[in-house]
Enzyme design. Structure first.
Site, PDB file in Angstrom:
ATOM      1  N   CYS A 285       0.830  -1.202   0.000  1.00 34.49           N
ATOM      2  CA  CYS A 285       0.000   0.000   0.000  1.00 34.49           C
ATOM      3  C   CYS A 285       0.868   1.257   0.000  1.00 34.49           C
ATOM      4  O   CYS A 285       1.975   1.251  -0.584  1.00 34.49           O
ATOM      5  CB  CYS A 285      -0.983  -0.014   1.172  1.00 34.49           C
TER       6      CYS A 285
ATOM      7  N   ASP B 180      -3.392   1.015  10.084  1.00 39.71           N
ATOM      8  CA  ASP B 180      -4.615   1.795  10.255  1.00 39.71           C
ATOM      9  C   ASP B 180      -5.041   1.745  11.713  1.00 39.71           C
ATOM     10  O   ASP B 180      -5.467   2.753  12.272  1.00 39.71           O
ATOM     11  CB  ASP B 180      -5.699   1.272   9.311  1.00 39.71           C
TER      12      ASP B 180
ATOM     13  N   LYS C 140      -4.066  -2.339   5.365  1.00 41.74           N
ATOM     14  CA  LYS C 140      -4.604  -2.545   4.026  1.00 41.74           C
ATOM     15  C   LYS C 140      -4.779  -4.022   3.688  1.00 41.74           C
ATOM     16  O   LYS C 140      -3.901  -4.831   3.977  1.00 41.74           O
ATOM     17  CB  LYS C 140      -3.675  -1.877   3.013  1.00 41.74           C
TER      18      LYS C 140
ATOM     19  N   LYS D 262      -2.439   5.666  16.197  1.00 46.72           N
ATOM     20  CA  LYS D 262      -3.046   4.560  15.425  1.00 46.72           C
ATOM     21  C   LYS D 262      -3.469   3.416  16.362  1.00 46.72           C
ATOM     22  O   LYS D 262      -4.026   2.421  15.924  1.00 46.72           O
ATOM     23  CB  LYS D 262      -2.057   4.018  14.393  1.00 46.72           C
TER      24      LYS D 262
END
Ligand code: RI2
Length: 309
Positions: A127, A196, A207, A232
């Site tokens: 990603c 994420d 991802k 995060k």
């Protein structure tokens, strides 16, 4: 522009992924809250609070997985003033300090994480993560000869953004389709990806495809490093909450889906990598084993624990 329209426009850009990446959406949301507070015309503190809550709700409603959004908004809207102007000043300065600390965190992650990269390493990334790219670019700038293998990252092809950034930095890069990961894994010294969400148990939500890469790395005895700012990490996972995995539209995978009557396309945007496949999580406060995630949440993001809203 009307303050609500500005928030709606930012929300739409986040939802459509014109603004994307967990860190960048958090920064965009903080900036949007700052601009909203600046322009807000409120006659009382009650009205100010309720308008701030409404704007926060619009931004939070965009990408359900991203804890970076809720952590950023929580930090920006932390004020306890009963005066509109003082509350406005707090939101503005909270937003600016969040944006500033977020940018400094990425640089520091680069410095800390790059110590794990040796001269001659081949790094695989997935990603497009600014935190992971900070590790890679810092290693390159410090004179280490490195090579990067980047996955395409279907269906949104964020890998193409990554190779563009690596190209600008002058780093030797190979692009592969996502399904070629096993074929190249024996040439890889370390996998470096972003995050994420990181849960209290040290699992990584990143991802779609990350979990397969981690499994492959584990089987090949290749190191697997996550680069992630502390915002995060998800406070709510300490309270037992599960991370919602965003399902995006079928057309991202199959543009002419309407031709098929009996086919359903599934498009989960993220997957979960168990902590046992992760060697190290590199944050701005140090490189930690995933098992220490609970402590990061408790020490850096502990507010949720006694609020339980
Ligand atoms: P940084 C991205 O999500 C990717 O999953 C990436 O690994 C993660 O955010 C972290 O990126 P998306 O917005 O915050 O592309 O490190 O769905 O830039």
């Amino acid at each position: 522009m009307n303050p609500t329209d500005q928030v709606m426009e930012t929300a739409q850009k986040i939802r459509s992924m014109e603004i994307r990446g967990a860190g960048r959406i958090a920064i965009a949301a903080a900036a949007s809250m700052r601009d909203f507070a600046l322009a807000l015309d409120a006659g009382s503190i009650e009205q100010f609070n309720s308008e701030i809550g409404r704007a926060a709700g619009i931004l939070l409603d965009t990408r359900p997985t991203a804890v970076s959004l809720s952590n950023a908004i929580r930090m920006v809207t932390k004020y306890d003033s009963t005066d509109v102007e003082a509350a406005r000043r707090s939101v503005i300065s909270n937003a600016e300090s969040f944006i500033d600390s977020s940018q400094r965190a990425v640089e520091r992650i680069g410095r800390i994480g790059s110590r794990r990269i040796r001269d001659g390493y081949t790094i695989l990334t997935h990603c497009n993560s600014m935190a992971a790219l900070s590790v890679i670019s810092t290693a390159h700038r410090s004179g280490k000869g490195i090579r990067v293998i980047a996955t395409e990252s279907r269906p949104r092809y964020q890998g193409i953004t990554t190779i563009g950034m690596l190209e600008e930095l002058g780093i030797q890069t190979e692009l592969i389709v996502d399904s070629a990961v096993r074929s190249v894994m024996n040439d890889v010294d370390i996998v470096v990806v972003g995050a994420d969400v990181i849960t209290a148990g040290g699992s990584l939500v990143n991802k779609i495809g990350t979990a397969q890469i981690a499994l492959c790395a584990h089987e090949a005895r290749t190191s697997f490093m996550v680069a992630a700012e502390t915002y995060k990490f998800s406070p709510r996972t300490i309270l037992g909450e599960m991370v919602t995995i965003e399902e995006r539209g079928a057309e991202e995978v199959l543009p002419d889906i309407s031709r098929y009557k009996n086919v359903r396309v599934r498009n989960p945007a993220f997957d979960v990598t168990p902590h046992s496949y992760i060697d190290l999580i590199c944050t701005e406060v140090g490189a930690i084993p995933p098992e220490m995630s609970y402590l990061i949440i408790k020490e850096r993001l502990g507010w949720e624990l006694d609020e339980e809203s």
